[in-house]
Design a protein around this motif. Structure first.
Motif, mmCIF file in Angstrom:
data_model
loop_
_atom_site.group_PDB
_atom_site.id
_atom_site.type_symbol
_atom_site.label_atom_id
_atom_site.label_comp_id
_atom_site.label_asym_id
_atom_site.label_seq_id
_atom_site.Cartn_x
_atom_site.Cartn_y
_atom_site.Cartn_z
ATOM 1 N N ARG A 152 -8.381 -3.426 0.106
ATOM 2 C CA ARG A 152 -9.026 -2.177 0.526
ATOM 3 C C ARG A 152 -10.388 -2.433 1.177
ATOM 4 O O ARG A 152 -10.767 -1.759 2.144
ATOM 5 N N LYS A 153 -11.111 -3.417 0.669
ATOM 6 C CA LYS A 153 -12.404 -3.764 1.259
ATOM 7 C C LYS A 153 -12.224 -4.263 2.678
ATOM 8 O O LYS A 153 -13.018 -3.941 3.577
ATOM 9 N N GLU A 158 -7.469 2.573 6.053
ATOM 10 C CA GLU A 158 -6.266 2.548 6.880
ATOM 11 C C GLU A 158 -5.017 2.609 6.003
ATOM 12 O O GLU A 158 -4.910 1.886 5.010
ATOM 13 N N PRO A 159 -4.041 3.482 6.334
ATOM 14 C CA PRO A 159 -2.821 3.554 5.527
ATOM 15 C C PRO A 159 -2.015 2.264 5.634
ATOM 16 O O PRO A 159 -1.886 1.674 6.704
ATOM 17 N N LEU A 160 -1.475 1.822 4.484
ATOM 18 C CA LEU A 160 -0.777 0.541 4.385
ATOM 19 C C LEU A 160 0.637 0.706 3.859
ATOM 20 O O LEU A 160 0.941 1.659 3.138
ATOM 21 N N THR A 161 1.490 -0.243 4.201
ATOM 22 C CA THR A 161 2.767 -0.469 3.540
ATOM 23 C C THR A 161 2.711 -1.867 2.953
ATOM 24 O O THR A 161 2.267 -2.811 3.622
ATOM 25 N N LEU A 162 3.157 -2.027 1.708
ATOM 26 C CA LEU A 162 3.141 -3.327 1.049
ATOM 27 C C LEU A 162 4.556 -3.881 0.983
ATOM 28 O O LEU A 162 5.489 -3.184 0.574
ATOM 29 N N VAL A 163 4.720 -5.151 1.388
ATOM 30 C CA VAL A 163 6.013 -5.831 1.374
ATOM 31 C C VAL A 163 5.879 -7.119 0.582
ATOM 32 O O VAL A 163 4.913 -7.877 0.772
ATOM 33 N N GLY A 164 6.849 -7.388 -0.313
ATOM 34 C CA GLY A 164 6.808 -8.658 -1.030
ATOM 35 C C GLY A 164 8.005 -8.849 -1.927
ATOM 36 O O GLY A 164 8.744 -7.902 -2.233
ATOM 37 N N GLY A 165 8.213 -10.096 -2.345
ATOM 38 C CA GLY A 165 9.286 -10.405 -3.269
ATOM 39 C C GLY A 165 9.107 -9.685 -4.590
ATOM 40 O O GLY A 165 7.988 -9.548 -5.088
ATOM 41 N N VAL A 166 10.205 -9.222 -5.163
ATOM 42 C CA VAL A 166 10.129 -8.460 -6.414
ATOM 43 C C VAL A 166 9.819 -9.391 -7.585
ATOM 44 O O VAL A 166 8.872 -9.177 -8.341
ATOM 45 N N GLY A 167 10.604 -10.451 -7.763
ATOM 46 C CA GLY A 167 10.359 -11.372 -8.866
ATOM 47 C C GLY A 167 10.320 -10.656 -10.193
ATOM 48 O O GLY A 167 11.173 -9.816 -10.505
ATOM 49 N N SER A 168 9.297 -10.945 -10.971
ATOM 50 C CA SER A 168 9.157 -10.301 -12.273
ATOM 51 C C SER A 168 8.624 -8.876 -12.145
ATOM 52 O O SER A 168 8.569 -8.140 -13.129
ATOM 53 N N GLY A 169 8.178 -8.499 -10.944
ATOM 54 C CA GLY A 169 7.623 -7.170 -10.737
ATOM 55 C C GLY A 169 6.129 -7.102 -10.943
ATOM 56 O O GLY A 169 5.486 -6.109 -10.613
ATOM 57 N N ALA A 170 5.539 -8.176 -11.494
ATOM 58 C CA ALA A 170 4.110 -8.140 -11.807
ATOM 59 C C ALA A 170 3.246 -8.108 -10.556
ATOM 60 O O ALA A 170 2.229 -7.415 -10.529
ATOM 61 N N SER A 171 3.625 -8.811 -9.515
ATOM 62 C CA SER A 171 2.761 -8.915 -8.343
ATOM 63 C C SER A 171 2.865 -7.680 -7.456
ATOM 64 O O SER A 171 1.902 -6.927 -7.306
ATOM 65 N N GLU A 181 -3.820 4.087 -6.293
ATOM 66 C CA GLU A 181 -4.949 4.828 -6.859
ATOM 67 C C GLU A 181 -5.785 5.446 -5.742
ATOM 68 O O GLU A 181 -6.406 6.496 -5.934
ATOM 69 N N GLY A 182 -5.797 4.791 -4.574
ATOM 70 C CA GLY A 182 -6.504 5.340 -3.416
ATOM 71 C C GLY A 182 -5.608 6.113 -2.483
ATOM 72 O O GLY A 182 -6.049 7.063 -1.835
ATOM 73 N N ASP A 183 -4.329 5.721 -2.397
ATOM 74 C CA ASP A 183 -3.369 6.391 -1.512
ATOM 75 C C ASP A 183 -2.020 6.427 -2.219
ATOM 76 O O ASP A 183 -1.234 5.480 -2.126
ATOM 77 N N PRO A 184 -1.734 7.514 -2.936
ATOM 78 C CA PRO A 184 -0.483 7.590 -3.702
ATOM 79 C C PRO A 184 0.776 7.451 -2.855
ATOM 80 O O PRO A 184 1.844 7.142 -3.386
ATOM 81 N N VAL A 276 1.335 -3.037 7.961
ATOM 82 C CA VAL A 276 2.211 -3.628 6.960
ATOM 83 C C VAL A 276 1.604 -4.935 6.462
ATOM 84 O O VAL A 276 1.398 -5.872 7.248
ATOM 85 N N VAL A 277 1.314 -4.978 5.164
ATOM 86 C CA VAL A 277 0.780 -6.175 4.518
ATOM 87 C C VAL A 277 1.911 -6.830 3.735
ATOM 88 O O VAL A 277 2.524 -6.195 2.877
#
Length: 338
Positions: A152-153, A158-171, A181-184, A276-277
């Protein structure tokens, strides 16, 4: 100034690739997870300096836990996947961690089930060991708050989409929670291999691949399926194409799961409505022979596109996409204690 190398490794770099894409590049992502989890356990009195931490790992969590144990004066015992390579074995040994590695296997399910069985055997032999439960304990998401704040810093509002491997779900799960919390409305796009129970691709096999860090043959307690808006399943050939293109086009040398996430992020960025991050979990060193030595086989990423499905029953390699719409876990992916 950092007081231990783990603190530096836990901070990723955010790299603008142009075209609405950004790469969240970790040297080893699970360092952020393990460091914060161990610090929480010490602060809450669950463990004390000198205690032994134990867990199962396919690679990068083992390294993260060994570094966290080194940082805080703890012992570390790893039940390791067949995928742990020689350089990592040597680093674990020098760091003082002990490693029990499973015998060679091309079967992700057999490898994971062997590790789970051995964890339980070791706990019976050493009840004083603390099992970190990286696949089930929510404390492993704590380290990603600082990462979300860093994102965010760097990008502002700017509105984002997050992409990543699911794995354990923690990341990806924790990052999405903190970003929301900033953009539901922040979309979360998960990446899975074929053969993973987590999002019901366990009926489809891809004999060329074990992307052990992003899929699973057993239910994970950390995965909150209701966080995910979209799912992509990628096979080896598609992920290889992504890894090679990412290195060739952007000079980023990263692992196979990163190649899959990059491929997916390129597709999701087509609309141009959000930056897209995508998460790059580790470097490409352990994939030199299995992926990068085969770079001439890689198909152009522009020639690849996902097959759109509306039910996991329609899954088929090399690449599928589905609107998950934050629905609950499929029955086979529900974790039940014991």
């Amino acid at each position: 100034m950092d007081h231990h190398v783990s603190e530096a490794i836990a901070r990723p770099d955010l790299i603008d690739l142009g075209g609405g894409l950004a790469c969240l590049r970790f040297e080893s992502m699970k360092v952020a997870s393990a460091l914060a989890a161990v610090r929480h356990l010490l602060e809450s009195g669950v463990v004390r300096p000198g205690d032994t931490l134990m867990d199962s790992s396919s690679g990068i969590y083992a390294y993260g836990l060994a570094l966290a144990a080194h940082r805080y004066g703890l012992r570390c015992h790893i039940i390791g996947s067949t995928t742990i390579d020689h350089p990592l074995r040597l680093q674990l040994a020098v760091l003082g961690a002990t490693l029990e590695q499973m015998p060679p296997s091309d079967d992700l399910g057999l490898d994971q089930n062997r590790r789970v069985q051995r964890v339980r055997e070791v706990l019976r032999e050493h009840p004083e060991y603390h099992w970190m439960r990286q696949y089930h304990d929510v404390i492993h998401g704590l380290g990603y708050r600082a990462v979300a704040e860093q994102i965010r810093k760097d990008v502002g509002e700017e509105p984002l989409t997050l992409v990543g491997g699911v794995g354990s779900g923690a990341s990806t799960g924790a990052l999405a929670r903190y970003l929301r919390e900033g953009d539901p409305a922040t979309p979360l796009v998960g990446v899975q291999p074929f053969g993973s129970v987590t999002f019901a691709s366990d009926h489809v096999t891809d004999p060329q691949i074990i992307i052990a860090g992003i899929g699973s043959s057993i239910p994970f307690g950390n995965v909150d399926h209701t966080l995910y808006d979209t799912l992509h399943w990628t096979g080896f050939d598609a992920a290889l194409a992504g890894s090679v293109d990412l290195l060739r086009r952007h000079a980023i040398f990263a692992g196979l799961s990163t190649g899959a996430a990059y491929l997916v992020a390129r597709w999701e960025a087509r609309t141009g409505r959000r930056r897209v991050v995508f998460v790059s979990a580790d470097t490409g060193h352990r994939y030199v022979d299995s992926v990068f030595a085969r770079h001439e086989e890689a198909r152009p990423v522009a020639d690849l596109s996902p097959r759109e499905i509306d039910d996991p029953a329609g899954l088929k390699p090399p690449w599928c996409r589905m609107d998950w719409d934050r629905r609950p876990a499929p029955e086979q992916a529900v974790h039940r204690e014991g």
